[in-house]
Design an enzyme around this catalytic site. Structure first.
Site, PDB file in Angstrom:
ATOM      1  CG  HIS A  26      -1.787   1.108   1.433  1.00  0.00           C
ATOM      2  ND1 HIS A  26      -1.608   2.051   2.421  1.00  0.00           N
ATOM      3  CD2 HIS A  26      -2.895   1.478   0.744  1.00  0.00           C
ATOM      4  CE1 HIS A  26      -2.578   2.944   2.346  1.00  0.00           C
ATOM      5  NE2 HIS A  26      -3.374   2.626   1.344  1.00  0.00           N
ATOM      6  CD  GLU A  53      -2.641   1.821  -3.323  1.00  0.00           C
ATOM      7  OE1 GLU A  53      -1.951   2.196  -2.364  1.00  0.00           O
ATOM      8  OE2 GLU A  53      -3.851   2.053  -3.416  1.00  0.00           O
ATOM      9  CG  ASP A  55      -3.023   6.089  -3.958  1.00  0.00           C
ATOM     10  OD1 ASP A  55      -3.758   5.155  -4.312  1.00  0.00           O
ATOM     11  OD2 ASP A  55      -2.690   6.286  -2.773  1.00  0.00           O
ATOM     12  CG  HIS A  68      -3.445   9.140  -0.509  1.00  0.00           C
ATOM     13  ND1 HIS A  68      -4.237   9.994   0.230  1.00  0.00           N
ATOM     14  CD2 HIS A  68      -4.114   7.959  -0.536  1.00  0.00           C
ATOM     15  CE1 HIS A  68      -5.314   9.352   0.645  1.00  0.00           C
ATOM     16  NE2 HIS A  68      -5.270   8.113   0.191  1.00  0.00           N
ATOM     17  CD  GLU A 158      -7.319   4.803  -4.958  1.00  0.00           C
ATOM     18  OE1 GLU A 158      -6.524   4.351  -4.116  1.00  0.00           O
ATOM     19  OE2 GLU A 158      -8.333   5.455  -4.662  1.00  0.00           O
TER      20      GLU A 158
HETATM   21 CA    CA Z   1      -4.842   3.905  -2.696  1.00  0.00          CA
END
Ligand code: CA
Length: 337
Positions: A26, A53, A55, A68, A158
């Site tokens: 994450h 991950e 963002d 993020h 994301e």
């Molecule tokens: Ca995220």
């Protein structure tokens, strides 16, 4: 106190889990290094995560960067470098700065509105010299390491606030899709999951842009006021609709087990994992942090046991990928030998 028979996962689920649960780093190895840095990416890679991950938001010149928030002030020194770029709402928006401007910023551990560090036990906030990476820079690190190590580590990008981008005249989804394609991520076999909280954006990419990339519909509680009615989406009929365009759901762990009460009342959605599997959806859960445990878990391992061994979810997002990899080794080695 009774056992878990009535409200715990149903036996059928035990048959569902044929492969090892995946470990999603994450925001990188964000428990150890500032989130969304290339250093954190490489550390997560070395720790054995299956997916990293990022963002994603866009710069003024339409480059996907790894951040993020749509704001810059919680993880960078933007206030000092570009004091004049603050908007009337008190925020510094990434989309107001070009990539070359953003590259002059230094990244630090996350702080809140008042400048207080969120996780005081993590990397010291004034130390180190980190910068905001582009999506391309991260992909090149991961793919390069895949070549040099012979491993196959994937990405789990994301799309952050696509509707905000749209209002500013940018198409975050299409822009990201183009970069991914450039690096070979373009079909359902791609070692990647594309995630978003906004269903209309994933639907558009699936049905209008004809993307066959694996996709994850993120869900949260309605109280977060993100927009969609997630409670309706969590019903069996809602899950069936999600299965038309996505391969899985990303659930907040407190939507499965809440921290406000003791067992068994902390099981808030006793059927959700089962219902999602019935709809053909994988279940990935966020976010597992050893420095932010729910009250019902006396240790990080206990928390992992509940979700991986009892609920049998297919993946977890974690700030501590090494600990989940270790847990998986000790708890799943025999079953999957
Ligand atoms: Ca995220």
């Amino acid at each position: 106190m009774g056992g878990r028979l009535q409200l715990g996962p149903v036996p059928l689920l035990e048959k569902m889990q044929k492969t090892l649960p995946i470990v999603i780093a994450h925001r990188g190895a964000s428990g150890y290094l500032p989130e969304h840095t290339l250093e954190g990416t490489i550390m997560a890679y070395a720790m054995g995560a299956d997916f990293i991950e990022p963002d994603l938001v866009l710069t003024r010149d339409n480059i996907p960067i790894i951040l993020h928030d749509i704001y810059l002030e919680y993880t960078t020194n933007v206030q000092e470098v570009f004091p004049q770029k603050v908007q009337s709402d008190g925020h510094w928006y990434a989309i107001d700065l070009t990539l070359s401007e953003i590259k002059t910023l230094s990244v630090h551990e996350r702080t809140d509105e008042k400048g207080q560090v969120i996780y005081p036990q993590r990397f010291p906030v004034q130390k180190g010299s980190f910068t905001i990476p582009t999506l391309s820079e991260q992909i090149e690190r991961v793919q390069g390491l895949n070549t040099s190590t012979g491993r196959e580590i994937g990405l789990y990008p994301e799309l952050k606030e696509p509707l905000f981008h749209e209002k500013r005249g940018y198409d975050l989804g299409k822009t990201v899709l183009a970069v991914l394609k450039q690096y070979g991520y373009h079909n359902k076999k791609a070692n990647l999951f594309l995630q978003c909280f906004e269903p209309s954006v994933l639907q558009k990419l699936r049905f209008e842009e004809k993307s066959s990339l694996p996709m994850i519909q993120l869900l949260g509680p309605n109280e977060w006021n993100i927009g969609p009615d997630y409670e309706a989406m969590l019903m069996p009929s809602g899950l069936k609709t999600i299965a038309q365009y996505a391969d899985g759901i990303g659930l907040w762990l407190y939507q499965i087990q809440d921290e406000r009460d003791h067992y068994p009342s902390y099981v808030v959605n006793p059927h959700i994992v089962h219902d999602a599997h019935q709809a053909g959806l994988q279940v990935h859960v966020y976010t597992f942090r050893k420095d932010e445990l729910p009250k019902y878990a006396h240790s990080f391992k206990a928390l992992l046991r509940i979700f991986l061994s009892e609920w049998k979810v297919e993946g977890v997002f974690t700030d501590f990928p090494d600990l989940v990899v270790d847990f998986r080794k000790t708890h799943f080695a025999r079953e999957h030998a």
